[in-house]
Design a protein around this motif. Structure first.
Motif, mmCIF file in Angstrom:
data_model
loop_
_atom_site.group_PDB
_atom_site.id
_atom_site.type_symbol
_atom_site.label_atom_id
_atom_site.label_comp_id
_atom_site.label_asym_id
_atom_site.label_seq_id
_atom_site.Cartn_x
_atom_site.Cartn_y
_atom_site.Cartn_z
ATOM 1 N N GLY A 17 9.345 -6.025 -5.987
ATOM 2 C CA GLY A 17 8.196 -5.545 -5.221
ATOM 3 C C GLY A 17 8.428 -4.173 -4.629
ATOM 4 N N ALA A 18 9.506 -3.519 -5.049
ATOM 5 C CA ALA A 18 9.777 -2.178 -4.543
ATOM 6 C C ALA A 18 8.844 -1.186 -5.233
ATOM 7 N N VAL A 19 7.777 -0.848 -4.558
ATOM 8 C CA VAL A 19 6.823 0.086 -5.141
ATOM 9 C C VAL A 19 6.697 1.306 -4.236
ATOM 10 N N ARG A 20 6.225 2.399 -4.789
ATOM 11 C CA ARG A 20 6.016 3.579 -3.960
ATOM 12 C C ARG A 20 4.626 4.123 -4.229
ATOM 13 N N ILE A 21 4.097 4.794 -3.239
ATOM 14 C CA ILE A 21 2.755 5.369 -3.374
ATOM 15 C C ILE A 21 2.875 6.695 -4.101
ATOM 16 N N ILE A 22 2.167 6.823 -5.211
ATOM 17 C CA ILE A 22 2.195 8.100 -5.925
ATOM 18 C C ILE A 22 0.890 8.877 -5.733
ATOM 19 N N LYS A 23 -0.127 8.170 -5.262
ATOM 20 C CA LYS A 23 -1.363 8.853 -4.840
ATOM 21 C C LYS A 23 -1.908 8.074 -3.648
ATOM 22 N N ASP A 24 -1.984 8.751 -2.523
ATOM 23 C CA ASP A 24 -2.419 8.060 -1.313
ATOM 24 C C ASP A 24 -3.946 8.115 -1.196
ATOM 25 N N ILE A 25 -4.498 7.229 -0.343
ATOM 26 C CA ILE A 25 -5.937 7.296 -0.084
ATOM 27 C C ILE A 25 -6.243 8.568 0.711
ATOM 28 N N GLU A 26 -7.492 8.993 0.634
ATOM 29 C CA GLU A 26 -7.891 10.199 1.356
ATOM 30 C C GLU A 26 -8.668 9.857 2.628
ATOM 31 N N GLU A 27 -9.257 8.659 2.642
ATOM 32 C CA GLU A 27 -10.079 8.262 3.789
ATOM 33 C C GLU A 27 -9.215 7.845 4.972
ATOM 34 N N ASN A 28 -9.749 8.079 6.171
ATOM 35 C CA ASN A 28 -9.159 7.522 7.380
ATOM 36 C C ASN A 28 -9.744 6.116 7.544
ATOM 37 N N ILE A 29 -8.906 5.095 7.493
ATOM 38 C CA ILE A 29 -9.426 3.731 7.532
ATOM 39 C C ILE A 29 -9.296 3.100 8.921
ATOM 40 N N ASP A 30 -8.881 3.890 9.875
ATOM 41 C CA ASP A 30 -8.712 3.403 11.236
ATOM 42 C C ASP A 30 -10.006 2.748 11.748
ATOM 43 N N ASN A 31 -9.884 1.474 12.152
ATOM 44 C CA ASN A 31 -11.010 0.734 12.719
ATOM 45 C C ASN A 31 -12.182 0.525 11.742
ATOM 46 N N LYS A 32 -11.912 0.587 10.452
ATOM 47 C CA LYS A 32 -12.975 0.366 9.460
ATOM 48 C C LYS A 32 -12.625 -0.825 8.562
ATOM 49 N N PRO A 33 -13.646 -1.519 8.063
ATOM 50 C CA PRO A 33 -13.367 -2.637 7.161
ATOM 51 C C PRO A 33 -12.974 -2.152 5.770
ATOM 52 N N VAL A 34 -11.890 -2.712 5.256
ATOM 53 C CA VAL A 34 -11.356 -2.293 3.960
ATOM 54 C C VAL A 34 -11.343 -3.475 2.999
ATOM 55 N N LEU A 35 -11.756 -3.208 1.774
ATOM 56 C CA LEU A 35 -11.630 -4.213 0.712
ATOM 57 C C LEU A 35 -10.797 -3.592 -0.414
ATOM 58 N N VAL A 36 -9.630 -4.182 -0.639
ATOM 59 C CA VAL A 36 -8.749 -3.687 -1.704
ATOM 60 C C VAL A 36 -9.205 -4.309 -3.023
ATOM 61 N N VAL A 37 -9.404 -3.470 -4.034
ATOM 62 C CA VAL A 37 -9.894 -3.936 -5.333
ATOM 63 C C VAL A 37 -8.764 -3.793 -6.359
ATOM 64 N N GLU A 38 -8.363 -4.925 -6.935
ATOM 65 C CA GLU A 38 -7.230 -4.948 -7.872
ATOM 66 C C GLU A 38 -7.647 -5.638 -9.174
ATOM 67 N N ASP A 39 -6.993 -5.286 -10.263
ATOM 68 C CA ASP A 39 -7.297 -5.992 -11.509
ATOM 69 C C ASP A 39 -6.612 -7.355 -11.546
ATOM 70 N N ILE A 40 -5.348 -7.414 -11.098
ATOM 71 C CA ILE A 40 -4.628 -8.693 -11.187
ATOM 72 C C ILE A 40 -3.628 -8.838 -10.035
ATOM 73 N N VAL A 41 -3.534 -10.039 -9.516
ATOM 74 C CA VAL A 41 -2.432 -10.382 -8.616
ATOM 75 C C VAL A 41 -1.597 -11.421 -9.364
ATOM 76 N N ASP A 42 -0.348 -11.038 -9.582
ATOM 77 C CA ASP A 42 0.563 -11.831 -10.405
ATOM 78 C C ASP A 42 1.611 -12.440 -9.461
ATOM 79 N N THR A 43 2.757 -11.797 -9.309
ATOM 80 C CA THR A 43 3.748 -12.303 -8.343
ATOM 81 C C THR A 43 3.247 -12.116 -6.906
ATOM 82 N N GLY A 44 2.372 -11.145 -6.716
ATOM 83 C CA GLY A 44 1.853 -10.863 -5.375
ATOM 84 C C GLY A 44 2.681 -9.833 -4.629
ATOM 85 N N LEU A 45 3.755 -9.387 -5.238
ATOM 86 C CA LEU A 45 4.662 -8.463 -4.545
ATOM 87 C C LEU A 45 4.014 -7.091 -4.322
ATOM 88 N N THR A 46 3.276 -6.638 -5.322
ATOM 89 C CA THR A 46 2.613 -5.337 -5.178
ATOM 90 C C THR A 46 1.587 -5.401 -4.047
#
Ligand code: PRP
Length: 182
Positions: free
Chosen positions: A77-106
């Motif tokens: 599960g050792a991953v690194r961010i290679i492109k960060d988000i641009e939005e400020n998400i402080d105090n805002k509702p976020v929905l993460v959209v993924e194609d697959i959750v496998d081991t769940g580590l990512t």
């Protein structure tokens, strides 16, 4: 390409129908809120593009790009961010959209990272849940399909960076020289 496909698990129609349902649920659940959708590159781009078009409330989209530290550490599960988000998400509702959750580590890493930025809420929408391989318990709020322990490609999901563009979700023939299903 079609001759490399072993079995179509979910057709284009199945996927679009499911995305429509998910979009309707999300629109109702987040009514009146300024939702931020965060797509995880690269795999989620197709799902994200179709999902956002089925959401009827105003949304802002953003993307995060992550990379695991080489093949061998994928399971750590050792991953690194290679492109960060641009939005400020402080105090805002976020929905993460993924194609697959496998081991769940990512996803575990992503959630930890995004929570540090204090969103008002953070939920997950995933096209495919490969429950049987989970190593981290991840609460999935919106799930398209559940699959067994088989390597699925298409609709953003790849095998060595190929097959992402297939408009359906399928398995590949194990007899193909380039395919070794884990
Ligand atoms: C895939 C997928 C998730 C991750 C899930 O990404 O998009 O991010 O693996 O696996 P896990 O639950 O076992 O951690 P991948 O590293 O293949 O990158 P990609 O999205 O660019 O295809």
């Amino acid at each position: 390409m079609r001759e490399e496909v072993a079995h179509i698990l979910f057709s284009t129609e199945d996927i679009q129908k499911k995305i429509k349902e998910l979009g309707a649920r999300i629109s109702s659940d987040y009514q009146g809120k300024n939702l931020i959708l965060i797509g995880v590159l690269k795999g989620a781009m197709f799902f994200m593009a179709d999902l956002m078009r089925q959401v009827s409330i105003p949304v802002i989209i953003d993307f995060i790009g992550i990379s695991s530290y080489g093949e061998s550490s994928k399971s750590s599960g050792a991953v690194r961010i290679i492109k960060d988000i641009e939005e400020n998400i402080d105090n805002k509702p976020v929905l993460v959209v993924e194609d697959i959750v496998d081991t769940g580590l990512t996803m575990n890493y992503l959630l930890k990272t995004l929570r540090l930025r204090k969103p008002s809420s953070i939920k997950i929408c995933v096209l495919i849940d490969k429950k049987g391989r989970r190593m981290q318990n991840i609460p999935l709020d919106y799930v398209g399909f559940e699959v067994e322990n088989q390597h699925v490609v298409g609709f953003g999901l790849d095998y060595r960076d190929r097959y992402r563009h297939l408009p359906y979700l399928c398995t590949l023939k194990e007899s193909l020289p380039q395919v070794r299903i884990p």
